[in-house]
Design a protein around this motif. Structure first.
Motif, short mmCIF file in Angstrom:
data_model
loop_
_atom_site.label_atom_id
_atom_site.label_comp_id
_atom_site.label_asym_id
_atom_site.label_seq_id
_atom_site.Cartn_x
_atom_site.Cartn_y
_atom_site.Cartn_z
N LYS A 156 0.83 -1.21 0.00
CA LYS A 156 0.00 0.00 0.00
C LYS A 156 0.86 1.26 0.00
N VAL A 157 0.35 2.31 -0.61
CA VAL A 157 1.01 3.60 -0.57
C VAL A 157 1.17 4.05 0.88
N SER A 158 0.14 3.83 1.69
CA SER A 158 0.17 4.25 3.09
C SER A 158 1.28 3.53 3.86
N GLU A 159 1.54 2.27 3.52
CA GLU A 159 2.63 1.54 4.17
C GLU A 159 3.98 2.15 3.83
N LEU A 160 4.14 2.56 2.57
CA LEU A 160 5.41 3.14 2.13
C LEU A 160 5.64 4.48 2.85
N ILE A 161 4.60 5.28 2.95
CA ILE A 161 4.73 6.59 3.61
C ILE A 161 5.05 6.40 5.10
N GLU A 162 4.37 5.47 5.73
CA GLU A 162 4.62 5.20 7.15
C GLU A 162 6.06 4.73 7.36
N ALA A 163 6.53 3.84 6.47
CA ALA A 163 7.90 3.33 6.58
C ALA A 163 8.92 4.45 6.36
N SER A 164 8.60 5.39 5.47
CA SER A 164 9.49 6.52 5.23
C SER A 164 9.56 7.41 6.47
N LYS A 165 8.41 7.64 7.09
CA LYS A 165 8.35 8.53 8.26
C LYS A 165 9.04 7.93 9.49
N ASP A 166 8.92 6.60 9.67
CA ASP A 166 9.52 6.00 10.87
C ASP A 166 10.96 5.51 10.64
N GLY A 167 11.47 5.72 9.40
CA GLY A 167 12.86 5.39 9.11
C GLY A 167 13.14 3.96 8.70
N SER A 168 12.09 3.16 8.57
CA SER A 168 12.31 1.75 8.21
C SER A 168 12.43 1.54 6.70
N LEU A 169 12.04 2.56 5.89
CA LEU A 169 12.20 2.46 4.45
C LEU A 169 13.65 2.76 4.09
N LYS A 170 14.38 1.75 3.66
CA LYS A 170 15.80 1.89 3.37
C LYS A 170 16.08 2.13 1.88
N GLU A 171 15.28 1.50 1.01
CA GLU A 171 15.54 1.61 -0.43
C GLU A 171 14.27 1.42 -1.23
N ILE A 172 14.24 2.07 -2.39
CA ILE A 172 13.30 1.74 -3.48
C ILE A 172 14.14 1.66 -4.74
N PHE A 173 13.91 0.65 -5.57
CA PHE A 173 14.62 0.62 -6.85
C PHE A 173 13.78 -0.11 -7.89
N GLY A 174 13.98 0.29 -9.14
CA GLY A 174 13.31 -0.37 -10.25
C GLY A 174 14.24 -1.39 -10.88
N SER A 175 13.66 -2.35 -11.58
CA SER A 175 14.47 -3.35 -12.29
C SER A 175 13.91 -3.57 -13.68
N GLY A 176 14.82 -3.73 -14.65
CA GLY A 176 14.41 -3.98 -16.02
C GLY A 176 15.61 -4.31 -16.88
N THR A 177 15.36 -4.73 -18.10
CA THR A 177 16.45 -5.15 -18.98
C THR A 177 17.41 -4.01 -19.28
N ALA A 178 16.87 -2.85 -19.64
CA ALA A 178 17.73 -1.75 -20.07
C ALA A 178 18.57 -1.20 -18.92
N ALA A 179 17.93 -0.93 -17.78
CA ALA A 179 18.62 -0.29 -16.67
C ALA A 179 19.25 -1.29 -15.71
N ILE A 180 18.85 -2.56 -15.76
CA ILE A 180 19.19 -3.61 -14.80
C ILE A 180 18.57 -3.24 -13.45
N VAL A 181 19.23 -2.31 -12.72
CA VAL A 181 18.70 -1.83 -11.44
C VAL A 181 18.83 -0.32 -11.41
N SER A 182 17.75 0.37 -11.05
CA SER A 182 17.74 1.83 -11.04
C SER A 182 17.28 2.33 -9.66
N PRO A 183 18.21 2.79 -8.82
CA PRO A 183 17.85 3.26 -7.48
C PRO A 183 16.97 4.52 -7.54
N ILE A 184 16.06 4.63 -6.58
CA ILE A 184 15.16 5.77 -6.46
C ILE A 184 15.52 6.53 -5.19
N SER A 185 15.74 7.84 -5.31
CA SER A 185 16.22 8.63 -4.17
C SER A 185 15.10 9.37 -3.44
#
Length: 351
Positions: free
Chosen positions: A278-307
């Protein structure tokens, strides 16, 4: 159909005119292409010909009803000048799955593999050594029958073209979580690599770009409460030390890089959860500091970190981690793809 591929070589090569140090992704193409037509209820003689424009009737159904599917894959050259493909059978299975959803005939696996290998061998000089260098390979099918009746075509063209590539993305990206627009819906073609899926993303992504975000994290079409994909990639979330991603469905593409990352994560002892997020879970994790990373994956980029991500006008920055899961997965994948490590999964296929 015969499995013997007719090969017509280009008289001269374009390779000497290419600046391989300054490539724009997907704008330079190799000397040859694979072509096979579907007529009279069957696939015809497969050919490899010099790369050139194709001629289509203005009434070709692809222009009017969008019967077009494609794949994205890569070839890599190791330190010994040997060329490798990465999970090519999965690409063939997926393009045929996409084709089925758009009422396009399946392409034979043996002809696909033979044609793909022959094409890459012919243009092997375009596959450059060095981490980040690769040959991006684009198989695709279009409806070519000249008719504007709203029904599936009876004639198609299957092609494979190749483009030398460097690293697709540089640096982290900032994303906007979708609140209004949708990438796909239940019962639709979201799981297929249909050309129209991507065209529909361009407008909302342009709007996001104007706000300073490179991509969109798409949410479910029904409620916009659940996170699904990031731009044209699958998306992963690291909450504490657990890796989480949404399950594939009729809305979410079954990404080959996604599957590879999940397997590597499990074998690395990382806790993995494939479940709705859920979007709400992501926001809560961001606020309490438990969200460490978000990244996309695909053939062209392999792994693309989100800041950072934005939702309802609020921006949530993601603190940089010294030890990123994304960096671990990217390194392990690249080591397999470039033949720098063992391949315990049998993903690497020699040309």
């Amino acid at each position: 159909m015969t499995n013997t591929i007719e090969i017509t070589k280009a008289q001269t090569s374009k390779i000497h005119d290419v600046d391989f140090e300054n490539l724009s992704f997907g704008k330079v193409f190799t000397d040859h292409m694979f072509v096979c037509d579907f007529k009279n209820g069957e696939w015809q003689q497969p050919e490899i010909t010099p790369y050139a424009p194709i001629t289509l009737d203005p009434s070709a159904r692809v222009f009017h009803y969008g019967q077009a599917v494609f794949e994205g894959m890569k070839a890599f050259k190791d330190d010994e000048n040997k060329v490798w493909l990465f999970r090519p059978e999965d690409n063939l299975l997926r393009i045929n799955k996409s084709a089925e959803r758009l009422a396009i005939p399946a392409f034979p696996q043996d002809v696909f593999m033979e044609g793909l290998k022959a094409l890459v061998q012919l243009d092997e000089a375009w596959v450059k050594q060095g981490l980040g260098n690769s040959l991006y390979i684009r198989p695709f099918v279009i409806a070519t029958e000249p008719a504007i009746a709203a029904s599936p075509a009876v004639e198609y063209k299957f092609l494979i073209i190749c483009s030398p590539a460097q690293s697709y993305y540089s640096g982290d990206v900032r994303v906007l979580i979708a609140e209004e627009f949708s990438r796909s819906a239940n019962g639709g073609v979201g799981y297929a690599k249909a050309a129209g899926n991507y065209a529909a993303q361009f407008y909302p992504t342009n709007l996001a770009n104007k706000e300073g975000f490179q991509q969109i994290i798409w949410t479910d079409a029904d409620t916009h409460q659940y996170l699904e994909e990031a731009g044209t990639m699958n998306v992963f979330f690291r909450i504490n030390d657990t890796l989480i991603t949404a399950p594939t469905s009729e809305r979410i593409l079954d990404g080959i890089t996604r599957k590879s990352i999940l397997k590597i994560a499990e074998d690395s002892g990382i806790s993995v959860e494939v479940r709705p997020v859920k979007v709400s879970e992501l926001i809560e994790a961001s606020k309490d500091g438990s969200l460490k990373e978000i990244f996309g994956s695909g053939t062209a980029a392999i792994v693309s970190p989100i800041s950072a991500f934005s939702y309802k006008g609020e921006v949530f920055e993601i603190p940089h981690q010294e030890e990123r899961f994304s960096a671990i997965f990217k390194e392990k994948l690249l080591n397999i793809q470039y033949n720098k490590s063992e391949d315990p999964y049998g993903w690497r296929v020699s040309i």
